[in-house]
Design an enzyme around this catalytic site. Structure first.
Site, PDB file in Angstrom:
ATOM      1  N   GLY A 130      53.165  77.264 -84.278  1.00 56.84           N
ATOM      2  CA  GLY A 130      52.866  75.931 -83.776  1.00 56.84           C
ATOM      3  C   GLY A 130      52.812  74.946 -84.920  1.00 56.84           C
ATOM      4  O   GLY A 130      53.452  75.123 -85.956  1.00 56.84           O
ATOM      5  N   CYS A 131      52.033  73.917 -84.753  1.00 55.18           N
ATOM      6  CA  CYS A 131      51.916  72.868 -85.767  1.00 55.18           C
ATOM      7  C   CYS A 131      51.548  73.472 -87.121  1.00 55.18           C
ATOM      8  O   CYS A 131      50.540  74.164 -87.250  1.00 55.18           O
ATOM      9  CB  CYS A 131      50.865  71.854 -85.337  1.00 55.18           C
ATOM     10  SG  CYS A 131      50.572  70.581 -86.566  1.00 55.18           S
ATOM     11  N   PHE A 132      52.351  73.183 -88.134  1.00 57.75           N
ATOM     12  CA  PHE A 132      52.075  73.795 -89.440  1.00 57.75           C
ATOM     13  C   PHE A 132      50.792  73.291 -90.063  1.00 57.75           C
ATOM     14  O   PHE A 132      50.216  73.952 -90.916  1.00 57.75           O
ATOM     15  CB  PHE A 132      53.258  73.695 -90.402  1.00 57.75           C
ATOM     16  CG  PHE A 132      53.957  72.372 -90.530  1.00 57.75           C
ATOM     17  CD1 PHE A 132      53.304  71.156 -90.451  1.00 57.75           C
ATOM     18  CD2 PHE A 132      55.322  72.356 -90.751  1.00 57.75           C
ATOM     19  CE1 PHE A 132      53.973  69.955 -90.591  1.00 57.75           C
ATOM     20  CE2 PHE A 132      56.010  71.159 -90.897  1.00 57.75           C
ATOM     21  CZ  PHE A 132      55.330  69.951 -90.812  1.00 57.75           C
ATOM     22  N   TRP A 133      50.307  72.121 -89.665  1.00 54.53           N
ATOM     23  CA  TRP A 133      49.031  71.642 -90.197  1.00 54.53           C
ATOM     24  C   TRP A 133      47.938  72.684 -89.965  1.00 54.53           C
ATOM     25  O   TRP A 133      47.108  72.908 -90.834  1.00 54.53           O
ATOM     26  CB  TRP A 133      48.599  70.356 -89.510  1.00 54.53           C
ATOM     27  CG  TRP A 133      49.409  69.146 -89.754  1.00 54.53           C
ATOM     28  CD1 TRP A 133      50.397  68.959 -90.680  1.00 54.53           C
ATOM     29  CD2 TRP A 133      49.295  67.911 -89.045  1.00 54.53           C
ATOM     30  NE1 TRP A 133      50.895  67.689 -90.588  1.00 54.53           N
ATOM     31  CE2 TRP A 133      50.248  67.028 -89.594  1.00 54.53           C
ATOM     32  CE3 TRP A 133      48.483  67.484 -88.002  1.00 54.53           C
ATOM     33  CZ2 TRP A 133      50.389  65.724 -89.123  1.00 54.53           C
ATOM     34  CZ3 TRP A 133      48.639  66.193 -87.542  1.00 54.53           C
ATOM     35  CH2 TRP A 133      49.583  65.317 -88.098  1.00 54.53           C
ATOM     36  N   CYS A 134      47.946  73.287 -88.780  1.00 49.74           N
ATOM     37  CA  CYS A 134      46.892  74.236 -88.415  1.00 49.74           C
ATOM     38  C   CYS A 134      47.113  75.628 -88.986  1.00 49.74           C
ATOM     39  O   CYS A 134      46.236  76.483 -88.902  1.00 49.74           O
ATOM     40  CB  CYS A 134      46.768  74.325 -86.897  1.00 49.74           C
ATOM     41  SG  CYS A 134      46.165  72.801 -86.146  1.00 49.74           S
TER      42      CYS A 134
END
Length: 172
Positions: A11-15
């Site tokens: 999913g979102c690479f930030w997380c």
């Protein structure tokens, strides 16, 4: 010291950066794009879903300090391994989960771990996360790197509303 690479999409690479960033033996965690057919894609291109890329993190690590098997275990605990279409509020090919292996040994470890997770009964649905050969990895734009540190309040709001933490708390 011999360093290795591990590449995970969840999913979102930030997380996906923060859970790995402070582990022992981790040299770096880089946000980027992999698995597609466009060279040097931009964030705007990837989010259209037309490049074939997925957001991912590439981890450089010392396997003597933190073995690949342990990285895979951390990975599972950050994702919904039953959702082929994305992760939490982020849906679409650019958010699909995947483990990208860099060696035959990594492939075997990931496959065995996936099998163990499926057999554990922890999830009612099948574990669908694909295990694929690593492909070229393109580093994301600088503003995406270490986003959880640089934009903590934005990151925390996003993460709180994404559904990721409630899912992780329920299953792990």
């Amino acid at each position: 010291m011999t360093l290795e690479k591990a590449t995970f999409a969840g999913g979102c690479f930030w997380c996906m950066v923060k859970p790995f960033d402070s582990l022992p033996g981790i040299e770096s965690v880089v946000s980027g794009y992999t698995g597609g057919h466009v060279e040097n894609p931009t964030y705007e291109q990837v989010t259209t879903g037309r490049t074939g890329h997925t957001e991912a993190v590439q981890i450089t690590f010392d396997p003597e300090i933190f073995p690949y098997k342990d990285l895979v275990e951390v990975y599972w605990q950050q994702t919904d391994p039953t959702d082929p279409n994305g992760q939490f509020v982020d849906q679409g090919n650019s958010y699909r989960p995947a483990i990208f292996f860099h060696s035959e040994e990594q492939r075997k470890i990931a496959e065995e771990s996936k099998k163990e997770l499926q057999e554990s009964g922890r999830f009612l649905k099948p574990i669908i996360t694909p295990i694929e050969p690593a492909q070229p990895f393109y580093e994301a734009e600088q503003y995406h790197q270490d986003f959880y540190k640089k934009s903590a309040s934005h990151y925390n709001r996003y993460r709180a509303h994404s559904g990721r933490d409630s899912y992780i708390n329920k299953h792990w």
